[in-house]
Structures are given as C-alpha cells and as structure tokens.
Scaffold this motif. Sequence first.
Motif, PDB file in Angstrom:
ATOM      1  N   LYS A 200       0.829  -1.204   0.000  1.00 45.98           N
ATOM      2  CA  LYS A 200       0.000   0.000   0.000  1.00 45.98           C
ATOM      3  C   LYS A 200       0.864   1.255   0.000  1.00 45.98           C
ATOM      4  N   LEU A 201       1.978   1.246   0.753  1.00 46.51           N
ATOM      5  CA  LEU A 201       2.871   2.407   0.758  1.00 46.51           C
ATOM      6  C   LEU A 201       3.505   2.624  -0.605  1.00 46.51           C
ATOM      7  N   GLN A 202       3.838   1.526  -1.277  1.00 50.87           N
ATOM      8  CA  GLN A 202       4.404   1.650  -2.617  1.00 50.87           C
ATOM      9  C   GLN A 202       3.387   2.258  -3.576  1.00 50.87           C
ATOM     10  N   GLN A 203       2.151   1.825  -3.484  1.00 50.75           N
ATOM     11  CA  GLN A 203       1.113   2.398  -4.346  1.00 50.75           C
ATOM     12  C   GLN A 203       0.895   3.883  -4.031  1.00 50.75           C
ATOM     13  N   MET A 206       3.737   5.932  -5.536  1.00 49.42           N
ATOM     14  CA  MET A 206       3.580   6.078  -6.983  1.00 49.42           C
ATOM     15  C   MET A 206       2.527   7.132  -7.315  1.00 49.42           C
ATOM     16  N   ILE A 207       1.458   7.176  -6.535  1.00 51.21           N
ATOM     17  CA  ILE A 207       0.417   8.170  -6.799  1.00 51.21           C
ATOM     18  C   ILE A 207       0.938   9.572  -6.492  1.00 51.21           C
ATOM     19  N   LEU A 208       1.657   9.728  -5.372  1.00 51.68           N
ATOM     20  CA  LEU A 208       2.194  11.038  -5.016  1.00 51.68           C
ATOM     21  C   LEU A 208       3.263  11.513  -5.993  1.00 51.68           C
ATOM     22  N   SER A 209       4.027  10.580  -6.548  1.00 48.41           N
ATOM     23  CA  SER A 209       5.058  10.967  -7.523  1.00 48.41           C
ATOM     24  C   SER A 209       4.452  11.519  -8.806  1.00 48.41           C
ATOM     25  N   LYS A 210       3.237  11.094  -9.120  1.00 51.69           N
ATOM     26  CA  LYS A 210       2.570  11.591 -10.322  1.00 51.69           C
ATOM     27  C   LYS A 210       1.953  12.976 -10.091  1.00 51.69           C
ATOM     28  N   ALA A 211       1.693  13.321  -8.841  1.00 51.92           N
ATOM     29  CA  ALA A 211       1.095  14.628  -8.523  1.00 51.92           C
ATOM     30  C   ALA A 211       1.896  15.238  -7.389  1.00 51.92           C
ATOM     31  N   PRO A 212       2.940  16.006  -7.676  1.00 54.12           N
ATOM     32  CA  PRO A 212       3.799  16.572  -6.624  1.00 54.12           C
ATOM     33  C   PRO A 212       3.040  17.475  -5.667  1.00 54.12           C
ATOM     34  N   ASN A 213       2.033  18.195  -6.148  1.00 53.16           N
ATOM     35  CA  ASN A 213       1.274  19.086  -5.274  1.00 53.16           C
ATOM     36  C   ASN A 213       0.512  18.320  -4.192  1.00 53.16           C
TER      37      ASN A 213
END
Length: 256
Positions: A200-203, A206-213
């Motif tokens: 879950k942390l990896q997912q 990955m989501i946060l890396s796509k949206a830095p804000n």
Amino acid sequence: MMIYSITGAFISILVLALLFSMFKVLREYERGVVYFLGRFQEVKGPGLVILIPVIQQMVRVDLRTIVLDVPTQDLITRDNVSVKVNAVVYFRVVDPQMAINNVESYFEATSQLSQTTLRSVLGQHELDELLAERDRLNKDIQVILDKQTDNWGIKIATVEVKHVDLDDSMIRALAKQAEAERVRRAKVIHATGEFEASEKLQQAAMILSKAPNAMQLRYMQTLTEIANEKTSTIIFPMPIDLLDNLKEIVKQKNTN
C-alpha cells in the motif's frame, strides 16, 4: 386309599405344571427360538406361544438396542504414542435364529470383537488423527464390526469413542506444540500485515510521484492534525525536492 389320594394329587399337580409350562407370553420386543427335540423349528412371537412340554424348548431373544460399554484399551498409535481409549457400541439382534445358533453368546462375542477391533483400527492412525478425526474413525470401526457380526445376526448401529487418555508428559508436550503453533501463526500474520502495508505504501508513493502538489496537501493535513493535539513542538518535514531546488539556485549564483 391314602396312598392313592396322594398319588392322584401328585399327578394332578404334575399335569397342571405341564399345562402351565405349555403357555409362554412374549413381549413386543421379544422373539422365541423354538427347538423340536433339539432341532431348530421356527421363530415365534410376540404374543402367546404354546409349546409341547419336554418335546419343544424355547430360547428368548431380546430385539432391543443393547448398549455395550467397551472397557479401556491400552494401545500404541502409529507415531508410537501410548494412549488409553474406551468406547461404547450400540447394537441389536436382527436375526434371532442366527444369534442363537451361530454363536454361543452373541453379547460376549460382540464385546470381545469390539475390544480387538478398537485396538487394531486406532493403532493404525497417528495421535493427531485420533484426536481430530474421531467421527471418521467411529465410522470405520462401525463398518468393520457390522461386517464381522453379520453372520451372527447382529446389526451394529453406532460406535462412539468416548475418552482418549494421555500421559502427563504427553499432555505437556501437546501444550508446548500448541503454544509454538500459536506463535508461528502470530508471526505469519504479522509478516503478512507488513507485506500488505508495504504494498500500500508503494502504491501511495507512486500516486504522489505523479502529482507533486499532493505532497504539499499531505503536509498541510499533517500540520492540522498536530495542531489539534496542542503540542508545543512541531516537526515539519522538509521535502527533498525543495533542497534540490535550493542547491540548483545556489549553484547558479556561484557560477554567475
């Protein structure tokens, strides 16, 4: 005259006794195996049965279910564990002729056969099977007994293993085994939880890396939660990307 009167009274009593012995009453659950001069003739009952004295004899047979308590048997399981086992057997006579003519005492014969079958069948299984699969073992014993007593006119209805007694040392060993099994399960559950949490942390990363804000919004939410706890010290994590940007600015100034 007195001798004749005594003789006549004796003969009368004898005749009355013979007449009385001619009549037998069998209850609903009873049958009578009748012999004529020692040879089997027929099975009679229930109700009134008339027999010819001396010439005919009858043996009563009870058709109700008999509860046989099998004495405690010492046996060794397949994994070399010494245990004591007792059981109860429910059986009934379905063929009175075979029960009387084919075996001397069907009750004693069934009792001895139950003891030997109990030892032989349970001795082929391990202790864990004896404790956990008792219903299956009861069925196996019942089938074997029913097959062997079929020629005696006996029907084995049910076999139930009542108690399995172990030595104190074996009880302590089983307790240690159960405790070790619980510890193993706890470790497996903990490891499984860590593995699922890492996924879950990896997912989430990955989501946060796509949206830095989104990281900035997460920082603000964390600050809100800390403020509600009325703490005097607030630790604000500095993003690694911000440090990289500062390094680039300083590098550009030094170059100029």
